[in-house]
Enzyme design. Sequence first.
Site, mmCIF file in Angstrom:
data_model
loop_
_atom_site.group_PDB
_atom_site.id
_atom_site.type_symbol
_atom_site.label_atom_id
_atom_site.label_comp_id
_atom_site.label_asym_id
_atom_site.label_seq_id
_atom_site.Cartn_x
_atom_site.Cartn_y
_atom_site.Cartn_z
ATOM 1 N N SER A 168 -9.779 -2.963 2.600
ATOM 2 C CA SER A 168 -10.582 -3.007 1.385
ATOM 3 C C SER A 168 -10.242 -4.291 0.636
ATOM 4 O O SER A 168 -9.233 -4.947 0.925
ATOM 5 C CB SER A 168 -10.247 -1.791 0.508
ATOM 6 O OG SER A 168 -10.742 -1.921 -0.811
ATOM 7 N N TYR A 181 -3.937 4.108 -3.120
ATOM 8 C CA TYR A 181 -4.996 3.489 -2.324
ATOM 9 C C TYR A 181 -4.641 2.039 -2.006
ATOM 10 O O TYR A 181 -4.763 1.582 -0.857
ATOM 11 C CB TYR A 181 -6.308 3.574 -3.103
ATOM 12 C CG TYR A 181 -7.540 3.142 -2.343
ATOM 13 C CD1 TYR A 181 -8.227 4.046 -1.549
ATOM 14 C CD2 TYR A 181 -8.026 1.836 -2.440
ATOM 15 C CE1 TYR A 181 -9.377 3.658 -0.855
ATOM 16 C CE2 TYR A 181 -9.154 1.440 -1.751
ATOM 17 C CZ TYR A 181 -9.833 2.358 -0.964
ATOM 18 O OH TYR A 181 -10.954 1.968 -0.271
#
Length: 287
Positions: A168, A181
């Site tokens: 990401s 995350y």
Amino acid sequence: MTDSEFDLSAPELTATDFLVLEDPYFASENVALVTGAASGIGRATAVALAANGLTVVGADVDADGLDETADVAANCDVPGTFHGVETDLTDDGDVEAVVDAAAEEGDVRFVANIAGMQHIASIPEFPMEKYDLLLDVMLRAPFKTAQAAMPHIRETDDGVGAIANMSSVHGHYATKDKPAYITAKHGVRGLSRAIAAEGEGTLRGFSISVGYVLTPLMVDQIADTAAERGLSEREVVEDVMLGQARTKEMMTPAEVANLFVFGFSKHAKHLNGADLLFDGGYTHTYE
């Protein structure tokens, strides 16, 4: 485009969405394992790989969602096949079992570790059970999947294959209130490099990083943010989510899936240990 014309819905997958490449390894005797295949990017990637003629095994805890992915693949009339296997990625036995199930379908060549989740909280307030769950799903499970799949790839006639991990923009930089995350996404970039280091050139490892993707889950988050902040959904997307990006448009799941198709193909044979970054200018530009 006016706010009334602003279309914010997760797109339906169609056959024309997918990048289809000629590749000697994109054939029915070769298998791609995709985690998180019951929805979103995982579903799109599973269908995209089947559209390229591969036999695809999809792993997810959501059995109904896997059935829906099979329906989407059928509706797209893909030449490959899709097999869903209900899998708890936090269970090592389940991970080993789904890799074995993939090996029963043919030669395991490709793995796409895509399954993910999110929890929003600051570090002092972050529940450790949530931290453990996110890291189990997004970092430990990809490691375990690679551990189980690498011997199968090496046992093929030439040892050619690739393991790709979903990272990401948050695998490149950090924002507030997403510590687990961010930790996981930085970690899978390191895992991808470790796979490449041990792959002896024929078994590649790489990661893929994107910004915001228009999935059904994201649509719900946008609506909630708009209501919470008193903004229009367009303002949430363009100012809040894409404010730092130069491309003021969210990616679609199929566009991300096509990066996996490219990354697994002969056209990406030098993509090894690196991160394929498609983020609309998020990471390398600023005001």
